[in-house]
Design a protein around this motif. Sequence first.
Motif, PDB file in Angstrom:
ATOM      1  N   SER A 105      48.786  64.550  16.421  1.00 50.32           N
ATOM      2  CA  SER A 105      48.977  63.718  15.234  1.00 50.32           C
ATOM      3  C   SER A 105      48.287  62.365  15.357  1.00 50.32           C
ATOM      4  N   VAL A 106      48.083  61.891  16.581  1.00 48.31           N
ATOM      5  CA  VAL A 106      47.441  60.577  16.756  1.00 48.31           C
ATOM      6  C   VAL A 106      46.106  60.676  17.484  1.00 48.31           C
ATOM      7  N   GLU A 107      45.724  61.871  17.895  1.00 48.59           N
ATOM      8  CA  GLU A 107      44.526  62.052  18.710  1.00 48.59           C
ATOM      9  C   GLU A 107      43.280  61.507  18.027  1.00 48.59           C
ATOM     10  N   LEU A 108      43.050  61.904  16.782  1.00 53.35           N
ATOM     11  CA  LEU A 108      41.859  61.441  16.071  1.00 53.35           C
ATOM     12  C   LEU A 108      41.970  59.973  15.690  1.00 53.35           C
ATOM     13  N   ALA A 109      43.177  59.510  15.392  1.00 51.06           N
ATOM     14  CA  ALA A 109      43.359  58.100  15.061  1.00 51.06           C
ATOM     15  C   ALA A 109      42.988  57.217  16.245  1.00 51.06           C
ATOM     16  N   ILE A 110      43.302  57.666  17.448  1.00 51.42           N
ATOM     17  CA  ILE A 110      42.960  56.902  18.649  1.00 51.42           C
ATOM     18  C   ILE A 110      41.451  56.790  18.787  1.00 51.42           C
ATOM     19  N   VAL A 111      40.742  57.912  18.608  1.00 52.38           N
ATOM     20  CA  VAL A 111      39.281  57.861  18.702  1.00 52.38           C
ATOM     21  C   VAL A 111      38.711  56.931  17.636  1.00 52.38           C
ATOM     22  N   ALA A 112      39.258  57.012  16.420  1.00 52.72           N
ATOM     23  CA  ALA A 112      38.774  56.146  15.340  1.00 52.72           C
ATOM     24  C   ALA A 112      38.976  54.673  15.663  1.00 52.72           C
ATOM     25  N   GLU A 113      40.047  54.346  16.389  1.00 52.75           N
ATOM     26  CA  GLU A 113      40.316  52.947  16.723  1.00 52.75           C
ATOM     27  C   GLU A 113      39.343  52.408  17.766  1.00 52.75           C
ATOM     28  N   VAL A 114      38.903  53.234  18.707  1.00 57.14           N
ATOM     29  CA  VAL A 114      38.044  52.727  19.781  1.00 57.14           C
ATOM     30  C   VAL A 114      36.563  52.846  19.440  1.00 57.14           C
ATOM     31  N   VAL A 115      36.217  53.633  18.410  1.00 60.75           N
ATOM     32  CA  VAL A 115      34.831  53.689  17.948  1.00 60.75           C
ATOM     33  C   VAL A 115      34.656  52.594  16.911  1.00 60.75           C
TER      34      VAL A 115
END
Length: 431
Positions: A351-361
């Motif tokens: 549920s947060v996996e893609l959100a995490i990537v979006a935050e660091v990119v």
Amino acid sequence: MSATTQPGTTSAPPAPTGPTTPVSAAFMARYALAYFGMWVALLTPTSLTLGVRAKQVAPDGAAELLSLVLGVGSALAIICNPLFGKLSDRTRSRHGMRRPWIVGGALVGTVGLALVALAPNVPLLVLGWAITQGSFNAVLGALTAILPDQVPSAQRGRMSGLLGLCGPLGIVTGTFVASRVDQSVALMFLLPAAIGLAAILLFALPLRDRRLPADHPLPAYRLGEFLRSFWVNPFTHRDYGIAWFSRLFMNWGYATGMSYQVLYLTDGLGIEVAVVAGIAFIASSALQVTAVVFSGLGGWLSDRMGSRKKVVMIAAVFLAAGLAVVAFSDSVPAFIIGVAIAGVGQGLYVSVELAIVAEVVTDTTTSARDFGVSNIGNTLPQTLVPVIAPIALAMPMVGGGGGESFAALFLLGSVLTLVGAVLILPIRAFR
């Protein structure tokens, strides 16, 4: 590689970057539907129909053929996802940066599935699946980049949660659809492919896609420079590097624990082969149901708490606990309970996996490429598990017994998930 947040002198996260205008509920629904459709088309073969085709094409060597086909697909997924993502970042088109790759990939991928469905021999079957994997990974590379492109930080947890539902739902839906037309192997491929194509086009065709300015510099790479451009220095780009390794270990732990369920049931618990398929289906259903429910909850929870890290830590505890229950289970009910607990953790994490990537990119000009490189953290464990699993299986725990080497394997998966969760704590780009 994109620049990410650098170590600073304070622990406060930086100001949000990227889009700030909230996206509509209709946009979120169509985006999730496209993601769901992609998985219906791509995961139905890996979970069911490729095995059927392998048995048709090579009745006496189906297992070897299936391993060959899946191996080729895994290798292409690792290569094509970041490759096509990078090309998406560099695309100048009046149709936008992402749309050409989403639409083109879906169309070519559907042709690849048709070839798999109708292939009369091994080479054409392998070729068809290679086309399918390469094309749908072009879709995946561009589709995931929509998240940092258009969804603001405040909505990414919710959107990531919706996207996290799509994989489990895609497997269940595609398998159900294929089972309804099992009198025709061709339809078992083509009907899920048609569902996927329709869902993707429904999102991509009306999409208000990003466009690169005409004067945006696009350096001409030589081959060596092009390949080196995929490298990210985890010390220079600290947050991105940490998030990549965290994702690798979380998925590695889950794959290590869950890839050998059938062998555990037969060799560890002594279940007869004739009935193991039914038990595996019940366990898989328990896993998918809990994953779907808690994936939806996890995205909302991360936005509500304003913390991705807390959700990852909770997810890791459930994953580790579930795998530990499986490791020490001595009955089928205990095994299914452990799998269901692990499903809670898996649902929360995706549920947060893609959100995490979006935050660091943070460099939106290379977001698709960076998502593609990050997605290697999902696909690489499928290659690592067969390497490390025999070591664990050869090290039975104290006391002896038929299932105890499997206990070591599941406990290894439990430890790896906890490592992945702890790795995420030093990231400064988000809470």
